[in-house]
Design an enzyme around this catalytic site. Sequence first.
Site, PDB file in Angstrom:
ATOM      1  N   ASP A  71       0.999  76.504  20.114  1.00  0.00           N
ATOM      2  CA  ASP A  71       0.130  75.713  20.979  1.00  0.00           C
ATOM      3  C   ASP A  71       0.049  76.336  22.376  1.00  0.00           C
ATOM      4  O   ASP A  71       1.066  76.787  22.919  1.00  0.00           O
ATOM      5  CB  ASP A  71       0.726  74.300  21.083  1.00  0.00           C
ATOM      6  CG  ASP A  71      -0.165  73.326  21.820  1.00  0.00           C
ATOM      7  OD1 ASP A  71      -1.264  73.037  21.334  1.00  0.00           O
ATOM      8  OD2 ASP A  71       0.247  72.849  22.909  1.00  0.00           O
ATOM      9  N   GLU A 117      -2.792  79.840  19.331  1.00  0.00           N
ATOM     10  CA  GLU A 117      -3.935  79.136  19.914  1.00  0.00           C
ATOM     11  C   GLU A 117      -4.108  79.704  21.317  1.00  0.00           C
ATOM     12  O   GLU A 117      -3.595  79.168  22.290  1.00  0.00           O
ATOM     13  CB  GLU A 117      -3.699  77.621  19.984  1.00  0.00           C
ATOM     14  CG  GLU A 117      -4.941  76.889  20.432  1.00  0.00           C
ATOM     15  CD  GLU A 117      -4.705  75.730  21.398  1.00  0.00           C
ATOM     16  OE1 GLU A 117      -5.627  74.939  21.601  1.00  0.00           O
ATOM     17  OE2 GLU A 117      -3.599  75.609  21.969  1.00  0.00           O
TER      18      GLU A 117
HETATM   19  C1  GLC Z   1      -3.563  72.343  22.509  1.00  0.00           C
HETATM   20  C2  GLC Z   1      -3.727  71.288  21.449  1.00  0.00           C
HETATM   21  C3  GLC Z   1      -4.270  70.066  22.084  1.00  0.00           C
HETATM   22  C4  GLC Z   1      -3.293  69.586  23.132  1.00  0.00           C
HETATM   23  C5  GLC Z   1      -2.990  70.688  24.138  1.00  0.00           C
HETATM   24  C6  GLC Z   1      -1.789  70.364  24.965  1.00  0.00           C
HETATM   25  O1  GLC Z   1      -4.773  72.755  23.037  1.00  0.00           O
HETATM   26  O2  GLC Z   1      -4.540  71.774  20.419  1.00  0.00           O
HETATM   27  O3  GLC Z   1      -4.502  69.043  21.163  1.00  0.00           O
HETATM   28  O4  GLC Z   1      -3.820  68.495  23.815  1.00  0.00           O
HETATM   29  O5  GLC Z   1      -2.699  71.892  23.498  1.00  0.00           O
HETATM   30  O6  GLC Z   1      -0.632  70.455  24.190  1.00  0.00           O
END
Ligand code: GLC
Length: 572
Positions: free
Chosen positions: A231, A292
């Site tokens: 994440d 991500e």
């Molecule tokens: C990422 C997740 C999202 C979350 C953010 C903070 O972007 O996909 O859902 O709110 O991180 O952890």
Amino acid sequence: MTLHAPAPASTAPLPGPDAGTAVHEAPEWWRDAVVYQVYPRSFADSDGDGMGDLPGITSRLPHLRDLGVDAIWLSPFYTSPQKDGGYDVADYTDVDPRFGSLADADALIARAHELGLRVIVDIVPNHSSDQHELFRRAIEGGPGAPERDLYVFRDGRGEHGELPPNNWTSIFHGPAWTRITEADGTPGPWYLHIFDTSQPDWNWEHPAVHELFQDVLRFWLDRGADGFRVDVAHGMVKPEGLPDATVNAEGLIDIPEGEVPVYFDNDGVLDIYREWRPILDSYEGERMMVLEAWIPEHRLPLYIGPAEAHQSFNFGFLQARWGVETMRTAIEEPLALADAVGAPTTWVLSNHDVIRHASRYGFPPDHAFGEGLARDEVPDAELGLLRARAATLLMLSLPGSAYLYQGEELGLPEVADIPDHLREDPSHLRAGVPGRDGCRVPLPWSGDAPAFGFSSTGSSWLPQPAVFGELAVDRQIGVEGSTLEMYRRALHLRRELRLGRPEAPVAFLEDLPEGLLGLTRGDVVVLVNTSEQEIPLAEDLAGAELLLASAPSAPAAPGTIPADAALWLRRA
Ligand code: GLC
Ligand code: MG
């Protein structure tokens, strides 16, 4: 020209991924895997409390096996106050009681492996919850507490420290700093939170934070996790001295096109992946990590490689508007980049953070992309679904791995009419934007059951709209032309024709009629009609076998590609 009808949908489950063989045997499985994202609170509820849970997921794993995916990615199910749907983790090595227990996690992983499905878990290293034991100790321990060094605490600016340490703003709007009050009532220092106030950022300058996350990786690897989705993988390391960001005339952080805010994508973050990779590699089987990372394209080669991460999400395809040029570019660019980094690209159209693609494609062409669907916005549902199905077939024809988001196989739309008081997304609560709850509504399994089969009691943490009943799994299984059967057929063919593998390169067809996008993969031809008219098939495709069509029914005129539809053909 003869077009053979596609094989009729069947109720028998299509063969699962190498069912029976140990999941760890296939080399580099992640290179062409289809990974299905499960958002645990909204997948299936086993105990009737309206909140999805791990036993619920386990009970529905055969659905995913029959769908034909290779792996599941579980969004966070760890102990959490759920201020950000579990992306606010209070204990990285335990299961939130709402979702079950560690034994339930073990059972889920074991059952998935039995069915030939790999399991990727989410790791959230940029921030924890403010209820994490270390953050609580940082607050409760007072000014000298050593735990304050594990987070980013700074004195404020201004005469009495009343101004935040710098001008950074949170992704969820408002300042990225919150000032604490000490136990004796005096105002204390500020802590950094790039997201919600309840999500304090870790201080990755501190070795103990590195150790903590190495242990977390080992904890889940030991339990059988096949990989991690990282994440905010471009976060973690902040620029030295935490300098102010440049702001524009409105006082907002200025982020030039193609760049990221100053607190993201700093080189130090690469060291974290170089530290993690040997840990993954030291385990039996092929454990992987997918990032991500919302970073400029030219930075990707730094993040991906044999000593760094295996792959990263490519969000360009998801952001591309409907049309030949936009979609072609969104395919060509990542493919070129994939060649450069020697790792396959990834494809994704929906996830828990964006408007579901069945609704997104129903917007007028210039509609803004982000921040959820407002209650008075009514995308064209029919058009949106047609295009979504076509875009899905395009995506699944491409080499690399593909990530699906739960419910897209049913053609679920974004839900617009959630009453504000039921919305939980912190971006809604902080900024008043609609937020991301509309893509997180619990799944419908049976059209006639309470909560459409999500829970036995009819309870559901977000209300499901009536249309979910019509789109329920049991209304689509075995129904020719249904979205679910299209996905099942596509995933089955993708495996059989090895479309995820790189051997047959993507070759675009040139000089096609306006509005037609075409590419070949060996003898497979993929056509997408982005126009509003039917387009006749070229003569040289006469006799081609129709493998799969995205349109729910046959074209009005034989030998044509319907508007807003895709075809997979095999040359005779
Ligand atoms: C990422 C997740 C999202 C979350 C953010 C903070 O972007 O996909 O859902 O709110 O991180 O952890
Ligand atoms: Mg439950």
